[in-house]
Scaffold this active site. Structure first.
Site: not given
Ligand code: AMP
Length: 213
Positions: A13, A88, A127, A160, A171
């Site tokens: 993404k 989400r 990653r 990360r 996740r």
């Molecule tokens: P990402 O970088 O999109 O994979 O997001 C990393 C982490 O941030 C996720 O595993 C969640 O813990 C948190 N996160 C990101 N976006 C959201 C969202 N829209 N709602 C809730 N938690 C989020």
């Protein structure tokens, strides 16, 4: 152009949102990046989110809505954006509808990047991200020229905290249970385009751009 990018962690993404941003001139709004910046800066939101993010849990909807509402009210997002990582779950999708309705707007398109679980684990476990500029790498498929060092800015590469194997599994489970229902939600509204996100970066990019045209 108001677009949401859906897809499991590791679907690409962030990478493809960046390509769309430069091609279509709209900002890339990544809630994951915003949360990581807030955690790094030690803001009140960052302190609330830190442990949840590191465990791969979702951060509460009200905190996310406030963060996204603020960001979408910035001038650069007034005519469009590409949202990566939000919504989400169904409540967040309704929150987003509400935010857009207050400005008389609505989503134009939702792209769902499709990748299977085996490929997600392979991608996420390798990653690495530059701590300075955020450039993405992969130890096997997109390694830097010098191990551990960013080609772009020379910064150090890091994994990360939530890209460790046990958190990756969690996740993926959170995505399948809470986020994937959005695919049907947006399909019913005629907004969805599904894109096969496997294959070369260039091939996926072409499919993504094609789905937006
Ligand atoms: P990402 O970088 O999109 O994979 O997001 C990393 C982490 O941030 C996720 O595993 C969640 O813990 C948190 N996160 C990101 N976006 C959201 C969202 N829209 N709602 C809730 N938690 C989020």
């Amino acid at each position: 152009m108001m677009v949401v990018l859906l897809g499991p962690p590791g679907a690409g993404k962030g990478t493809h949102a960046d390509a769309i941003r430069s091609g279509f001139g709209v900002p890339h709004v990544s809630t994951g990046d915003m949360l990581r910046a807030a955690i790094e800066a030690g803001t009140p939101s960052g302190r609330k989110a830190k442990e949840l993010v590191e465990r791969g849990e979702l951060v509460p909807d009200d905190l996310m809505a406030e963060m996204v509402r603020d960001r979408l009210s910035d001038k650069d997002a007034s005519t469009g954006f590409i949202l990566d990582g939000y919504p989400r779950n169904l409540d967040q999708a309704r929150d987003l509808d509400g935010m857009l309705a207050t400005r008389g707007a609505a989503l134009d398109r939702v792209l769902s990047l499709v990748v299977d679980d085996e490929e997600i684990v392979r991608r996420l476990s390798g990653r690495r991200t530059c701590e300075e500029c955020g450039a993405p790498y992969h130890v096997v498929s997109a390694p830097p020229k010098i191990a551990g060092t960013c080609d772009r800015c020379g910064g150090p590469l890091a994994q990360r905290a939530d890209d460790r194997p046990d958190v990756i599994e969690h996740r993926i489970a959170v995505y399948r249970a809470q986020t994937e229902p959005l695919v049907a939600f947006y399909r019913e509204r005629g907004l969805l385009a599904e894109v096969d996100a496997t294959g070369s970066l260039g091939a996926v990019r072409q499919r993504v751009v094609g789905a937006l045209r």
